[in-house]
Design a protein around this motif. Structure first.
Motif, PDB file in Angstrom:
ATOM      1  N   ALA A 171      21.318 -25.403  20.609  1.00 35.20           N
ATOM      2  CA  ALA A 171      22.261 -25.599  21.769  1.00 35.20           C
ATOM      3  C   ALA A 171      23.834 -25.980  21.253  1.00 35.20           C
ATOM      4  CB  ALA A 171      21.825 -26.517  22.962  1.00 35.20           C
ATOM      5  N   TRP A 172      23.844 -26.894  20.507  1.00 35.55           N
ATOM      6  CA  TRP A 172      25.096 -27.451  20.112  1.00 35.55           C
ATOM      7  C   TRP A 172      25.921 -26.447  19.166  1.00 35.55           C
ATOM      8  CZ3 TRP A 172      26.256 -27.685  14.833  1.00 35.55           C
ATOM      9  CH2 TRP A 172      27.150 -28.347  14.328  1.00 35.55           C
ATOM     10  N   LEU A 173      25.071 -25.641  18.330  1.00 33.20           N
ATOM     11  CA  LEU A 173      25.944 -24.598  17.569  1.00 33.20           C
ATOM     12  C   LEU A 173      26.360 -23.518  18.458  1.00 33.20           C
ATOM     13  CD1 LEU A 173      26.556 -23.414  14.696  1.00 33.20           C
ATOM     14  CD2 LEU A 173      24.264 -22.518  14.688  1.00 33.20           C
ATOM     15  N   ARG A 174      25.554 -23.076  19.570  1.00 33.89           N
ATOM     16  CA  ARG A 174      26.051 -22.147  20.501  1.00 33.89           C
ATOM     17  C   ARG A 174      27.311 -22.386  21.146  1.00 33.89           C
ATOM     18  NH1 ARG A 174      22.698 -18.218  22.292  1.00 33.89           N
ATOM     19  NH2 ARG A 174      20.533 -18.262  21.728  1.00 33.89           N
ATOM     20  N   PHE A 179      18.574 -27.606   6.038  1.00 28.08           N
ATOM     21  CA  PHE A 179      18.122 -27.888   7.194  1.00 28.08           C
ATOM     22  C   PHE A 179      19.421 -26.887   8.064  1.00 28.08           C
ATOM     23  CE2 PHE A 179      18.719 -30.464  11.362  1.00 28.08           C
ATOM     24  CZ  PHE A 179      17.645 -30.001  11.856  1.00 28.08           C
ATOM     25  N   GLY A 180      20.495 -26.631   7.771  1.00 26.74           N
ATOM     26  CA  GLY A 180      21.526 -26.020   8.484  1.00 26.74           C
ATOM     27  C   GLY A 180      21.212 -24.642   8.461  1.00 26.74           C
ATOM     28  N   SER A 181      20.264 -23.880   7.518  1.00 27.10           N
ATOM     29  CA  SER A 181      19.622 -22.845   7.333  1.00 27.10           C
ATOM     30  C   SER A 181      18.666 -22.564   8.611  1.00 27.10           C
ATOM     31  CB  SER A 181      19.169 -22.585   6.208  1.00 27.10           C
ATOM     32  OG  SER A 181      17.819 -23.254   5.886  1.00 27.10           O
ATOM     33  N   ILE A 182      17.900 -23.474   8.959  1.00 28.75           N
ATOM     34  CA  ILE A 182      16.876 -23.571  10.132  1.00 28.75           C
ATOM     35  C   ILE A 182      17.582 -23.434  11.093  1.00 28.75           C
ATOM     36  CG2 ILE A 182      14.888 -24.656  11.166  1.00 28.75           C
ATOM     37  CD1 ILE A 182      14.356 -26.023   8.478  1.00 28.75           C
ATOM     38  N   VAL A 183      18.595 -24.285  11.607  1.00 31.30           N
ATOM     39  CA  VAL A 183      19.442 -24.369  12.597  1.00 31.30           C
ATOM     40  C   VAL A 183      20.013 -22.933  13.023  1.00 31.30           C
ATOM     41  CG1 VAL A 183      21.068 -25.487  13.754  1.00 31.30           C
ATOM     42  CG2 VAL A 183      19.777 -26.651  12.786  1.00 31.30           C
ATOM     43  N   SER A 184      20.541 -22.542  11.756  1.00 35.90           N
ATOM     44  CA  SER A 184      21.164 -21.120  11.916  1.00 35.90           C
ATOM     45  C   SER A 184      20.466 -20.104  12.341  1.00 35.90           C
ATOM     46  CB  SER A 184      22.252 -20.851  10.614  1.00 35.90           C
ATOM     47  OG  SER A 184      22.991 -22.128  10.547  1.00 35.90           O
ATOM     48  N   SER A 185      19.328 -19.959  11.588  1.00 33.94           N
ATOM     49  CA  SER A 185      18.396 -18.860  11.925  1.00 33.94           C
ATOM     50  C   SER A 185      17.777 -18.786  13.016  1.00 33.94           C
ATOM     51  CB  SER A 185      17.244 -18.848  10.671  1.00 33.94           C
ATOM     52  OG  SER A 185      16.696 -20.078  10.394  1.00 33.94           O
ATOM     53  N   ALA A 186      17.389 -20.098  13.726  1.00 32.72           N
ATOM     54  CA  ALA A 186      16.829 -20.125  14.933  1.00 32.72           C
ATOM     55  C   ALA A 186      17.890 -20.083  16.125  1.00 32.72           C
ATOM     56  CB  ALA A 186      16.305 -21.779  15.136  1.00 32.72           C
ATOM     57  N   ALA A 187      19.184 -20.192  15.833  1.00 30.71           N
ATOM     58  CA  ALA A 187      20.143 -19.664  16.643  1.00 30.71           C
ATOM     59  C   ALA A 187      20.372 -18.136  16.687  1.00 30.71           C
ATOM     60  CB  ALA A 187      21.381 -20.476  16.553  1.00 30.71           C
ATOM     61  N   LEU A 188      20.153 -17.805  15.442  1.00 28.59           N
ATOM     62  CA  LEU A 188      20.627 -16.300  15.419  1.00 28.59           C
ATOM     63  C   LEU A 188      19.231 -15.531  16.040  1.00 28.59           C
ATOM     64  CD1 LEU A 188      21.878 -16.278  11.834  1.00 28.59           C
ATOM     65  CD2 LEU A 188      23.261 -15.437  13.817  1.00 28.59           C
ATOM     66  N   ALA A 189      18.085 -16.210  15.778  1.00 27.94           N
ATOM     67  CA  ALA A 189      16.951 -15.358  16.403  1.00 27.94           C
ATOM     68  C   ALA A 189      16.906 -15.414  18.077  1.00 27.94           C
ATOM     69  CB  ALA A 189      15.699 -16.133  15.921  1.00 27.94           C
ATOM     70  N   GLY A 190      17.676 -16.528  18.511  1.00 30.15           N
ATOM     71  CA  GLY A 190      17.725 -16.748  19.924  1.00 30.15           C
ATOM     72  C   GLY A 190      18.853 -15.759  20.593  1.00 30.15           C
ATOM     73  N   GLY A 191      19.496 -15.169  19.867  1.00 27.07           N
ATOM     74  CA  GLY A 191      20.688 -14.264  20.225  1.00 27.07           C
ATOM     75  C   GLY A 191      22.141 -14.919  20.208  1.00 27.07           C
ATOM     76  N   LEU A 192      22.245 -16.001  19.157  1.00 23.57           N
ATOM     77  CA  LEU A 192      23.554 -16.281  18.809  1.00 23.57           C
ATOM     78  C   LEU A 192      24.491 -15.093  18.237  1.00 23.57           C
ATOM     79  CD1 LEU A 192      25.668 -18.930  18.288  1.00 23.57           C
ATOM     80  CD2 LEU A 192      24.815 -18.650  16.041  1.00 23.57           C
ATOM     81  N   GLU A 193      25.741 -14.873  18.878  1.00 19.62           N
ATOM     82  CA  GLU A 193      26.390 -13.707  18.393  1.00 19.62           C
ATOM     83  C   GLU A 193      27.566 -14.109  17.398  1.00 19.62           C
ATOM     84  OE1 GLU A 193      28.084 -11.816  22.095  1.00 19.62           O
ATOM     85  OE2 GLU A 193      26.137 -11.629  22.861  1.00 19.62           O
TER      86      GLU A 193
END
Length: 317
Positions: free
Chosen positions: A108-111, A133-147
């Motif tokens: 949510a923060w990265l979005r 750990f940033g790779s997990i956060v980034s890939s989770a955000a991307l999978a959730g639609g981060l543009e």
């Protein structure tokens, strides 16, 4: 005594701007490297923005050796490049999130960060760069639609930590964090900041035979590995780092993605990196040899070269 950085000359060439942004309840401290991030007008004209998400217990300093190679002001490709490197909420100089410091909280923060950066640089190509750990956060955000337009994952955690090459060490780490959570707050906080534990972790992850580089790596961990807001922040983030991995999200990461992996990573076996590459619709994998989970410290020049080659690839219009 502080050990001189082997990458100090390259880093010193970069203009650096700092500011604090209100994101997801966190007063997030952000470092911007390169002239394209110096002020409002420069940000508006940036042609490429790299948003850098560091790993567990670190802060923005950890990825500075890679940033130093990517922001070279003498490079034509880097002149319009804006590199945004925040301290994760609850770590370094950034205040904690309003909610939990788990993967969902950081997504949510990265979005919010990406939305803010996109408004400031509306015409720029956006690239998210996540380490560990940033790779997990980034890939989770991307999978959730981060543009964003592209993604780079350095030392991605591509398999469950307990199944990694050093699963026994992971179990010991879980026991350490569990015990730190069970004892009284003051004692638990002291255990989490133990200089001895930090040095053991640093020795375990290092592969270099260069004595000066090794001294500097230990110094970096000693200076920055224990800068966190509270015991709960560390424990939440640790649980997130061992209960999730990039393979969960790989099939939904549809943007062009570069994976930069090590052949001797304590956390993820190389076979798992190949599996994640195959699972992602548009991924390429670069493997660096004779290095472990500290590519950002031990092999930043090669990592940056791989990123530059990736950014230079032709993309469909």
């Amino acid at each position: 005594m502080t050990v001189a950085s082997p990458y100090a000359v390259e880093l010193a060439r970069l203009p650096v701007t700092t500011r604090t942004l209100a994101l997801a309840g966190s007063s997030t401290h952000v470092w911007e490297y390169g002239a394209a991030g110096a002020d409002e007008a420069a940000r508006a004209d940036a042609d490429t923005v790299l948003i850098v998400v560091h790993g567990f217990r670190g802060d923005h300093h950890g990825l500075e050796p890679v940033i130093a190679q990517l922001g070279d002001p003498a490079s034509e490709a880097a002149r319009g490049r804006r590199i945004v490197a925040p301290d994760l909420p609850g770590f370094g100089d950034s205040g904690p999130l309003a909610g939990d410091h788990d993967v969902d909280g950081y997504v949510a923060w990265l979005r919010e960060l990406v939305d803010r950066v996109r408004r400031e640089s509306p015409n720029a190509r956006l690239v998210v760069v996540g380490h560990s750990f940033g790779s997990i956060v980034s890939s989770a955000a991307l999978a959730g639609g981060l543009e964003v337009d592209d993604a780079v994952l350095i030392n991605p955690i591509s398999a469950p930590a307990l199944k990694g090459p050093k699963g026994v060490m992971t179990r010991l780490a879980i026991g350490y964090y569990w015990f730190s959570a069970a004892v009284p707050e003051k004692l638990g906080f002291a255990l989490l900041r133990s200089a001895l534990v930090v040095r053991i972790v640093s020795i375990t992850m290092s592969r270099t035979k260069d004595r000066h580089l090794l001294r500097w790596i230990h110094d970096q961990h000693s200076r920055y590995f224990s800068a966190f807001a509270s015991r709960s922040v560390v424990l939440d983030a640790f649980r997130g780092s061992v209960s999730h991995d990039v393979s969960e999200y790989a099939a939904q990461v549809t943007v062009p993605t570069l994976l930069i992996a090590a052949d001797d990573d304590d956390i993820t076996p190389l076979a798992a990196q190949h599996e994640v590459q195959r699972a992602m619709p548009d991924a390429r994998l670069v493997v660096l040899e004779n290095v472990g989970h500290l590519i950002h410290y031990e092999r930043p020049v090669e990592a940056a070269a791989a990123i530059e080659a990736f950014l230079a690839e032709e993309r469909p219009a």
